[in-house]
Design a protein around this motif. Structure first.
Motif, mmCIF file in Angstrom:
data_model
loop_
_atom_site.group_PDB
_atom_site.id
_atom_site.type_symbol
_atom_site.label_atom_id
_atom_site.label_comp_id
_atom_site.label_asym_id
_atom_site.label_seq_id
_atom_site.Cartn_x
_atom_site.Cartn_y
_atom_site.Cartn_z
ATOM 1 N N LEU A 135 0.835 -1.208 0.000
ATOM 2 C CA LEU A 135 0.000 0.000 0.000
ATOM 3 C C LEU A 135 0.870 1.258 0.000
ATOM 4 O O LEU A 135 0.589 2.211 -0.727
ATOM 5 C CB LEU A 135 -0.902 0.023 1.238
ATOM 6 N N ALA A 136 1.902 1.250 0.836
ATOM 7 C CA ALA A 136 2.799 2.405 0.925
ATOM 8 C C ALA A 136 3.446 2.690 -0.428
ATOM 9 O O ALA A 136 3.532 3.842 -0.862
ATOM 10 C CB ALA A 136 3.868 2.157 1.987
ATOM 11 N N VAL A 175 3.771 6.805 0.168
ATOM 12 C CA VAL A 175 4.084 7.298 1.511
ATOM 13 C C VAL A 175 4.858 6.199 2.246
ATOM 14 O O VAL A 175 4.796 5.035 1.855
ATOM 15 C CB VAL A 175 2.809 7.682 2.314
ATOM 16 N N PRO A 176 5.575 6.547 3.309
ATOM 17 C CA PRO A 176 6.305 5.514 4.057
ATOM 18 C C PRO A 176 5.348 4.511 4.713
ATOM 19 O O PRO A 176 4.219 4.864 5.074
ATOM 20 C CB PRO A 176 7.055 6.305 5.136
ATOM 21 N N GLU A 177 5.815 3.299 4.891
ATOM 22 C CA GLU A 177 4.994 2.250 5.505
ATOM 23 C C GLU A 177 4.572 2.640 6.906
ATOM 24 O O GLU A 177 3.459 2.330 7.342
ATOM 25 C CB GLU A 177 5.775 0.927 5.523
ATOM 26 N N SER A 178 5.430 3.338 7.636
ATOM 27 C CA SER A 178 5.088 3.742 9.007
ATOM 28 C C SER A 178 3.864 4.653 9.024
ATOM 29 O O SER A 178 3.041 4.594 9.934
ATOM 30 C CB SER A 178 6.275 4.441 9.671
ATOM 31 N N ARG A 179 3.709 5.482 7.996
ATOM 32 C CA ARG A 179 2.533 6.377 7.907
ATOM 33 C C ARG A 179 1.276 5.566 7.604
ATOM 34 O O ARG A 179 0.198 5.875 8.111
ATOM 35 C CB ARG A 179 2.722 7.447 6.829
ATOM 36 N N VAL A 180 1.416 4.517 6.799
ATOM 37 C CA VAL A 180 0.269 3.644 6.497
ATOM 38 C C VAL A 180 -0.154 2.934 7.771
ATOM 39 O O VAL A 180 -1.353 2.844 8.081
ATOM 40 C CB VAL A 180 0.615 2.628 5.380
#
Length: 175
Positions: free
Chosen positions: A131-132, A137-142
């Motif tokens: 998804l990221a 966007v970064p995975e941490s934001r997802v």
């Protein structure tokens, strides 16, 4: 080779991220930084990530775990005043400059995230990374977006029965 039709096949997509293993040198850097400041700002975590050669999200998790362990080890006796242990001078609010900027999503990014949430509100690391990559966007934001969305959903579900009973009461008063 036989095809695996077991129900455990789907579990593979929900696997956890592999454990981050830090070298002794990396740990020395992290521990030294923790001893100076157990609540580093976003910029400090990014600098540490570059220095340690890992992602900022891994640094953030390391600090969270280290603070939890630190609090656990410094637990007061049951008869002591609990408030004494909870006061950390390092915990002072450091201002807006140390915080991560709020992530803004476009309508197409939100639509992609919502579709994924409707399909699975608890995606595994592989799904979040995909998804990221898809939305840029970064995975941490997802991961944070999914946490916030689940929280909002729980709050909405709590409010529905309250609002329904309030409407019934209002209707009873109108008669």
């Amino acid at each position: 080779m036989a095809e695996d039709n077991s129900p455990y096949k789907a579990v593979a997509t929900k696997c956890r991220r592999s454990r981050t293993k830090f070298t002794e040198e990396q740990l020395k850097i992290l521990i030294n930084a923790f001893n100076k400041k157990p609540y580093p700002g976003y910029a400090a975590k990014q600098r540490l990530a570059l220095e340690v050669n890992t992602e900022e999200s891994r640094i953030q998790i390391w600090f969270q775990n280290r603070r939890a362990r630190h609090r656990f080890l410094k637990r007061p006796e049951k008869n002591l005043d609990l408030r004494q242990d909870r006061v950390y001078p390092e915990e002072n609010i450091q201002g807006v400059r140390d915080r991560r900027c709020r992530t803004s999503y476009t309508s197409s990014q939100l639509q992609t995230l919502m579709n994924a949430f409707m399909e699975n509100p608890y995606p595994g690391i592989d799904s979040r990374e995909q998804l990221a990559e898809d939305i840029g966007v970064p995975e941490s934001r997802v991961q944070i977006w999914f946490q916030n969305r689940r929280s909002r959903l729980r709050i909405q579900k709590k409010r529905e029965p309250e609002e329904a009973s309030a409407q019934r009461q209002n209707q009873g008063q109108d008669l």
